[in-house]
Design a protein around this motif. Structure first.
Motif, mmCIF file in Angstrom:
data_model
loop_
_atom_site.group_PDB
_atom_site.id
_atom_site.type_symbol
_atom_site.label_atom_id
_atom_site.label_comp_id
_atom_site.label_asym_id
_atom_site.label_seq_id
_atom_site.Cartn_x
_atom_site.Cartn_y
_atom_site.Cartn_z
ATOM 1 N N THR A 76 4.955 0.590 8.663
ATOM 2 C CA THR A 76 4.094 -0.385 9.345
ATOM 3 C C THR A 76 3.694 0.081 10.743
ATOM 4 O O THR A 76 2.786 -0.492 11.346
ATOM 5 C CB THR A 76 4.780 -1.756 9.440
ATOM 6 N N VAL A 77 4.353 1.126 11.253
ATOM 7 C CA VAL A 77 3.928 1.734 12.527
ATOM 8 C C VAL A 77 2.523 2.323 12.399
ATOM 9 O O VAL A 77 1.823 2.504 13.394
ATOM 10 C CB VAL A 77 4.942 2.818 12.946
ATOM 11 N N PHE A 78 2.104 2.603 11.170
ATOM 12 C CA PHE A 78 0.793 3.211 10.938
ATOM 13 C C PHE A 78 -0.293 2.133 10.995
ATOM 14 O O PHE A 78 -0.805 1.656 10.000
ATOM 15 C CB PHE A 78 0.778 3.964 9.604
ATOM 16 N N ASN A 79 -0.599 1.760 12.243
ATOM 17 C CA ASN A 79 -1.719 0.883 12.553
ATOM 18 C C ASN A 79 -2.400 1.437 13.788
ATOM 19 O O ASN A 79 -1.868 2.347 14.440
ATOM 20 C CB ASN A 79 -1.243 -0.564 12.761
ATOM 21 N N ASP A 80 -3.553 0.950 14.119
ATOM 22 C CA ASP A 80 -4.330 1.554 15.204
ATOM 23 C C ASP A 80 -3.568 1.562 16.517
ATOM 24 O O ASP A 80 -3.545 2.568 17.235
ATOM 25 C CB ASP A 80 -5.661 0.808 15.375
ATOM 26 N N GLN A 101 0.659 1.179 1.589
ATOM 27 C CA GLN A 101 -0.305 0.100 1.802
ATOM 28 C C GLN A 101 -1.636 0.703 2.236
ATOM 29 O O GLN A 101 -1.670 1.613 3.078
ATOM 30 C CB GLN A 101 0.201 -0.879 2.867
ATOM 31 N N GLN A 102 -2.720 0.186 1.702
ATOM 32 C CA GLN A 102 -4.026 0.735 2.035
ATOM 33 C C GLN A 102 -4.321 0.637 3.531
ATOM 34 O O GLN A 102 -4.940 1.530 4.107
ATOM 35 C CB GLN A 102 -5.131 0.026 1.237
ATOM 36 N N ALA A 103 -3.856 -0.420 4.176
ATOM 37 C CA ALA A 103 -4.084 -0.582 5.616
ATOM 38 C C ALA A 103 -3.418 0.546 6.404
ATOM 39 O O ALA A 103 -3.959 1.012 7.419
ATOM 40 C CB ALA A 103 -3.563 -1.933 6.084
ATOM 41 N N GLU A 104 -2.244 0.988 5.931
ATOM 42 C CA GLU A 104 -1.546 2.086 6.599
ATOM 43 C C GLU A 104 -2.315 3.392 6.419
ATOM 44 O O GLU A 104 -2.472 4.176 7.373
ATOM 45 C CB GLU A 104 -0.135 2.218 6.042
ATOM 46 N N LYS A 105 -2.783 3.626 5.206
ATOM 47 C CA LYS A 105 -3.586 4.819 4.935
ATOM 48 C C LYS A 105 -4.848 4.815 5.789
ATOM 49 O O LYS A 105 -5.221 5.837 6.395
ATOM 50 C CB LYS A 105 -3.955 4.886 3.449
ATOM 51 N N ASP A 106 -5.521 3.689 5.850
ATOM 52 C CA ASP A 106 -6.771 3.592 6.606
ATOM 53 C C ASP A 106 -6.538 3.854 8.092
ATOM 54 O O ASP A 106 -7.335 4.542 8.746
ATOM 55 C CB ASP A 106 -7.402 2.208 6.414
ATOM 56 N N ALA A 107 -5.439 3.321 8.623
ATOM 57 C CA ALA A 107 -5.141 3.522 10.047
ATOM 58 C C ALA A 107 -4.868 4.990 10.339
ATOM 59 O O ALA A 107 -5.319 5.529 11.362
ATOM 60 C CB ALA A 107 -3.943 2.665 10.456
ATOM 61 N N PHE A 108 -4.129 5.645 9.451
ATOM 62 C CA PHE A 108 -3.836 7.062 9.669
ATOM 63 C C PHE A 108 -5.111 7.897 9.558
ATOM 64 O O PHE A 108 -5.321 8.839 10.336
ATOM 65 C CB PHE A 108 -2.785 7.549 8.676
ATOM 66 N N GLN A 109 -5.964 7.546 8.638
ATOM 67 C CA GLN A 109 -7.223 8.269 8.509
ATOM 68 C C GLN A 109 -8.075 8.095 9.761
ATOM 69 O O GLN A 109 -8.661 9.071 10.263
ATOM 70 C CB GLN A 109 -7.990 7.791 7.273
ATOM 71 N N ARG A 110 -8.136 6.897 10.307
ATOM 72 C CA ARG A 110 -8.889 6.682 11.553
ATOM 73 C C ARG A 110 -8.273 7.486 12.698
ATOM 74 O O ARG A 110 -8.998 8.050 13.536
ATOM 75 C CB ARG A 110 -8.918 5.196 11.905
ATOM 76 N N TYR A 111 -6.952 7.551 12.733
ATOM 77 C CA TYR A 111 -6.257 8.319 13.763
ATOM 78 C C TYR A 111 -6.684 9.790 13.732
ATOM 79 O O TYR A 111 -6.975 10.394 14.774
ATOM 80 C CB TYR A 111 -4.748 8.176 13.565
ATOM 81 N N GLY A 116 -6.684 13.017 16.185
ATOM 82 C CA GLY A 116 -5.231 13.107 16.143
ATOM 83 C C GLY A 116 -4.731 14.368 15.467
ATOM 84 O O GLY A 116 -5.477 15.089 14.801
ATOM 85 N N GLY A 117 -3.438 14.634 15.630
ATOM 86 C CA GLY A 117 -2.816 15.821 15.071
ATOM 87 C C GLY A 117 -1.856 15.488 13.946
ATOM 88 O O GLY A 117 -1.235 14.414 13.937
ATOM 89 N N TYR A 118 -1.740 16.408 13.006
ATOM 90 C CA TYR A 118 -0.834 16.258 11.859
ATOM 91 C C TYR A 118 -0.036 17.540 11.684
ATOM 92 O O TYR A 118 -0.608 18.636 11.664
ATOM 93 C CB TYR A 118 -1.639 15.978 10.587
#
Length: 267
Positions: A76-80, A101-111, A116-118
């Motif tokens: 759940t840390v994966f939010n904007d 959760q799709q919201a987590e995926k979407d937030a990471f993609q926006r990051y 952002g770095g991976y």
């Protein structure tokens, strides 16, 4: 009226205070982390017993090289808001579907889209099989592996922070992944495996052949990505060469070192 002696004393005190103030400012600046890194190690499949060693090693790298490290297995840390503070996110041997959760995926993609770095370590490639965007970010999905054994790594991507100080022929023991595809077309390969130096046939019966990338980096969808297939063993996280490799990947993806990772680089 202030006497000449008092004026001289004030000027002398001020002159002494200036270097002290400068020293204090420099000390305060030195105490501020240069950047922030999140280590994410959630697993929904196989769990590596080296994960605690990896977490501790990256925390130690942060203390030694002046960056802040937070760790979590809470997706759940994966939010904007949660991701905005980090310059790089490390997926440390994540498996299965750690962002479920799709919201987590979407937030990471926006990051990533926002620069952002991976950093993916080892089983980060054994994650997100139903999320094609993530597959592109890591560079290739895991297929299989033989038993852990010694092998020789050819360090071919010179001039990067992730390969500085590494020998041209790097002999080490690890669990050597075969991937479902060769990422070379879309990444800058930093290291390859010499399959002649070990038994490369995995439990699915195949290997990758003469061109077997094992570490790479690439720009991706606005962000910066680095992956290494090494890091299965606990011993990896006390190996100075491997730790230098990981540190360089973190620095490159966090914007603290040159990110010379265009796919057109050879090797």
């Amino acid at each position: 009226m202030m006497s000449r002696r008092n004026i001289f004393a004030l000027l002398s005190a001020a002159a002494l205070a200036l270097p002290l103030a400068a020293t204090s400012a420099a000390t305060a600046q030195a105490g501020t982390p240069a950047y922030n890194v999140l280590v994410f190690s959630k697993t929904t499949g196989f769990r590596h017993d080296s994960i605690p060693d990896g977490v501790a090693a990256i925390q130690k790298l942060g203390r030694e090289h002046h960056f802040n490290v937070d760790t979590t297995e809470d997706a759940t840390v994966f939010n904007d808001t949660g991701l905005a503070k980090y310059q790089s996110v490390v997926f440390l041997s994540t498996t299965g579907d750690p962002l479920d959760q799709q919201a987590e995926k979407d937030a990471f993609q926006r990051y990533i889209e926002q620069g952002g770095g991976y950093v993916g370590i080892h089983a980060a490639a054994d994650s997100g099989y139903t999320w094609s965007w993530y597959g592109g970010l890591v560079g290739a999905y895991f297929n299989d592996h033989p038993s852990p054994q010694p092998a020789t790594v050819d360090v071919v991507g010179r001039g990067t922070a992730a390969t500085r100080g590494l020998p041209n022929r790097w002999k080490r023991t690890d669990e050597w992944y075969n991937y479902r595809s060769n990422p070379r077309e879309n990444v800058r390969v930093l290291a390859t495996l010499d399959e002649r130096t070990y038994d490369p046939v995995g439990y699915n019966g195949g290997s990758m052949g003469a061109d077997h990338p094992i570490a790479w980096c690439h720009p991706y969808d606005g962000g910066r990505a680095f992956y290494t297939g090494m890091g299965h063993t606990k011993e990896s996280y006390t190996d100075p060469l491997f730790l230098s490799h990981i540190l360089g990947g973190i620095e490159m993806t966090a914007g603290a070192a040159k990110f010379n990772c265009d796919p057109e680089h050879t090797g």
